[in-house]
Scaffold this active site. Structure first.
Site, PDB file in Angstrom:
ATOM      1  N   ASP A   1     111.563 -24.736  61.898  1.00 36.12           N
ATOM      2  CA  ASP A   1     111.553 -26.122  62.521  1.00 36.12           C
ATOM      3  C   ASP A   1     112.861 -25.846  63.295  1.00 36.12           C
ATOM      4  O   ASP A   1     113.352 -25.048  63.624  1.00 36.12           O
ATOM      5  CB  ASP A   1     111.682 -27.159  61.334  1.00 36.12           C
ATOM      6  CG  ASP A   1     111.095 -28.281  61.934  1.00 36.12           C
ATOM      7  OD1 ASP A   1     111.591 -29.021  63.018  1.00 36.12           O
ATOM      8  OD2 ASP A   1     109.889 -28.716  61.505  1.00 36.12           O
TER       9      ASP A   1
ATOM     10  N   ASN B   1      99.108 -34.616  67.273  1.00 36.09           N
ATOM     11  CA  ASN B   1      99.293 -35.867  67.842  1.00 36.09           C
ATOM     12  C   ASN B   1      98.557 -36.420  68.875  1.00 36.09           C
ATOM     13  O   ASN B   1      98.825 -37.268  69.355  1.00 36.09           O
ATOM     14  CB  ASN B   1     100.496 -36.326  67.676  1.00 36.09           C
ATOM     15  CG  ASN B   1     101.509 -36.035  66.648  1.00 36.09           C
ATOM     16  OD1 ASN B   1     100.646 -36.087  65.514  1.00 36.09           O
ATOM     17  ND2 ASN B   1     102.702 -36.047  66.476  1.00 36.09           N
TER      18      ASN B   1
ATOM     19  N   SER C   1     103.457 -34.149  61.697  1.00 33.71           N
ATOM     20  CA  SER C   1     104.743 -33.371  61.249  1.00 33.71           C
ATOM     21  C   SER C   1     105.038 -33.907  59.746  1.00 33.71           C
ATOM     22  O   SER C   1     105.455 -32.980  59.144  1.00 33.71           O
ATOM     23  CB  SER C   1     105.909 -33.589  62.281  1.00 33.71           C
ATOM     24  OG  SER C   1     105.678 -32.796  63.399  1.00 33.71           O
TER      25      SER C   1
END
Length: 685
Positions: A142, A263, A326
């Protein structure tokens, strides 16, 4: 801490999107392209390293080299038989769903934030069993992880070019890490696997941007450092062969990879790398256990987890709330850590199957595009015990192959949550049931062959119908068909014999139907001839009866002829005879009507004359009538005449009584012996 509504320009979810394959925009002013070369063999690797290209990164576990090269060199690489393919080192950016919302600026706080997401996944049951993710290594690829009093960071690696530190300068990675492993220290939040060893693999910069080269470095580092689980709360809508190969390699090395589905909303394609089969794709749900409106769905989705309004750790000792797949992904990664601690010997493949036993099925029964196998939900050891009991029952059924044991095992398996493990048990049961069905069918066919009754044949046929198409079914059907032919032949013979004896149309029709079902052959031909003979006899009888009725047109003859005609099969002969008989019936009806009129006249005359002769003549006329309402009415009118006769007879009898009484008196006086001979004379009227 005091809550505040300040927003930071940070990523709530990281789903990166590849730009079109090709050189970056600045390449127009440079002859150098950032590329990744994947080689086939040692010669291919040496070709790359010996070239004039500037090597930026070599990978330990991936057959690839990241470098800068001009167009001529790139072309040469693509034409080299020892090189598999060349990909551009494309950039990607975060596709935010919402901005993270800071909840407090106070670092020294004892407040506990509400976490609605922990209850539905039943993680507290795991904690009660002592499961905390201890000794499980999780790499969070990340934006890095920021130091936080509510987090323990076991180590990390930076794959970005501007810093060697894996410290988070964006906030997204820290938020993901808190969901997985925030400490249970009495304040802030509780992570799902608080004792898991979390490693920060920084592949995204302060703006939430990164490149393929950095992501590959993160995956390569995870393989090299033997990570158990890799969490990738990021994604792209563009496919990449080297990325695909990299995650496959990691999976082959025993790493369990978990990634966000995306998303982009329901109905949009699942993002990469989640879409690859070696990666577990996670969709997001809301507080009502419904699919989050932003969550991407598809066949690749394997599990779902909470993903809306999730509170977790953030930069500078802060806490923040955000939504996205996420946030759903680390829920799944942390749950895998708990399962790994519970069963340390399980491989990544086995853990994947185990998770299917720790879900609640949402949406369509079984795996679906929205929730995958289901919503992650920790199941106590009792569930594993239930699986063990079901598996043991299946083993027993496989050994005994009795229907009782099969049914018992199927009942236990049906109570398990939907999973590949459950499906595997069901397949084993189906195999046993298939064997059982074949055996039952064979037994019933044998019984049908022995008793040769319609009931045993019907039972055997029902058993055969349950079998799938194949040799067993085909052979058993042939044997049963032989029994059916025997029974059909026997029934046909019996019915033909009955038709020959009774010559009734119903029996002839029944025999005809039975014979028609026989296969062509001498037996069928013989029985048909016998039936034809019966029909011929019936025709001759009908012809004779109709002729007799025409000769002597009486009701009895007409009735007899009609009965004979009724036994005939429909056809010209029957129609012709019926027409002739109808004429006879009309003649008989006319004669009967004439008799009725005659009888009416005579009854009327008898009522008027009241003479014996008139009465006798009327009675005779009525007696000649056929039974009918008219005859009944006329008969009722005749008894009134008989009453007059009875009255007259009664008077006559009284007179005779008086005569004999006088005679007795006289005899007693003059001839005593007469009284003794006739002591009493009484004539009853």
């Amino acid at each position: 801490m005091k809550n505040m509504s300040c927003k930071l320009i940070v990523s709530a979810t990281l789903f990166f999107s590849f730009l079109a394959l090709g050189p970056p925009a600045h390449a127009e002013n440079s002859s150098q392209n950032e590329i990744i070369v994947v080689y086939k063999n040692k010669d291919g690797k040496e070709t790359v390293l010996d070239s004039d290209a500037e090597v930026e990164q070599q990978y330990k576990h991936l057959p690839a080299v990241a470098l800068k090269a001009d167009q001529k060199t790139v072309k040469a690489f693509k034409q080299d038989p020892d090189i598999l393919y060349v990909e551009n080192n494309v950039t990607f950016t975060a596709a935010d769903n919402t901005d993270l919302k800071i909840l407090s600026e106070d670092a020294d706080t004892s407040d506990n934030f509400e976490q609605w997401n922990l209850e539905p996944i039943q993680v507290k049951q795991a904690w009660e069993e002592g499961l905390t993710g201890k000794n499980v290594k999780i790499a969070v690829i990340d934006s890095g992880i920021s130091p936080h009093d509510d987090l323990s960071i076991a180590g990390g690696f930076s794959a970005v070019s501007y810093t060697s530190s894996y410290k988070d300068d964006n906030g997204h990675g820290t938020h993901v890490a808190g969901i997985i492993g925030a400490k249970h220290n009495g304040y802030g939040i509780d992570g799902i696997a608080p004792e898991a060893q979390i490693y920060a693999v920084k592949a995204l910069d302060q703006n939430g941007s990164g490149d393929l080269q950095g992501l590959l470095q993160g995956i390569d580092w995870s393989i090299a450092n033997r990570m158990d689980i890799v969490n990738m709360s990021l994604g792209t809508t563009s496919d990449s062969q080297i990325l695909h190969d990299a995650v496959d390699k990691a999976y082959e090395q025993g790493v369990l990879l978990v990634a966000a589905s995306g998303n982009d909303g329901n109905g949009k394609p699942v993002n990469y790398p989640a879409a690859y089969s070696s990666v577990i794709a996670v969709s997001a749900t809301n507080e009502n256990n419904q699919l989050a409106s932003f969550s991407t769905t598809g066949d690749e989705v394997e599990f779902s987890a909470p993903g809306t309004n999730i509170t977790s750790t953030y930069l500078n000792q802060f806490y923040a709330t955000g939504s996205g797949t996420s946030q759903a992904t680390p829920h799944a990664a942390a749950m895998f850590a708990l399962l790994k601690q519970r069963d340390p010997a399980e491989t990544n493949v086995q853990l994947r199957a185990s998770m299917q036993k720790n879900i609640v099925d949402l949406g369509t029964t079984g795996r679906d595009q929205q929730f995958g196998y289901g919503f992650i939900q920790y199941k106590a050891k009792a569930t594993d015990s239930a699986y063990a009991a079901a598996e043991q029952a299946v083993k027993k059924a496989e050994k005994t192959k009795t229907q009782t044991d099969i049914n018992k095992a199927r009942e236990l398996v049906s109570q398990l949550p939907n999973s590949d493990a459950k499906t595997a048990l069901q397949k084993r049961l189906d195999k046993i049931q298939s064997y059982r069905n074949v055996k039952d069918a064979k037994d019933k066919v044998v019984k049908a062959e022995k008793y040769k009754t319609q009931q045993t044949v019907d039972t055997a046929q029902a058993a055969i119908n349950k079998l799938p198409n194949g040799t067993d079914k085909k052979n058993l059907q042939k044997r049963l068909d032989q029994v059916k032919r025997y029974i059909a032949s026997k029934q046909a013979k019996e019915k033909v014999a009955k038709a020959e004896k009774s010559k009734k149309k119903s029996d002839v029709d029944s025999a005809k139907s039975a014979v028609s079902k026989l296969p062509a052959g001498s037996e069928k031909t013989s029985l048909q001839k016998r039936l034809t003979k019966v029909k011929s006899t019936n025709l001759k009888t009908a012809q004779q009866s109709v002729a007799a009725a025409e000769k002597k047109s009486t009701n009895a003859n007409a009735t007899k002829a009609q009965s004979a005609v009724n036994q005939l099969q429909s056809g010209k002969d029957k129609t012709s005879l019926q027409k002739r008989l109808d004429k006879v019936k009309k003649k008989v009806a006319a004669a009967e009507a004439k008799k009725v009129e005659t009888a009416k006249a005579k009854v009327k005359k008898a009522e008027k004359d009241k003479t014996k002769q008139a009465k006798t003549s009327a009675q005779s006329a009525v007696n000649q009538l056929q039974a009918s309402n008219e005859k009944t009415k006329l008969q009722k009118r005749l008894p009134s005449n008989r009453k007059s006769n009875q009255k007259a007879c009664k008077t006559c009898i009284l007179s005779l009584t008086g005569f004999f009484t006088s005679l007795k008196t006289l005899g007693t006086t003059f001839f005593p012996f007469i009284a003794q001979a006739f002591p009493t004379i009484a004539i009853q009227p």
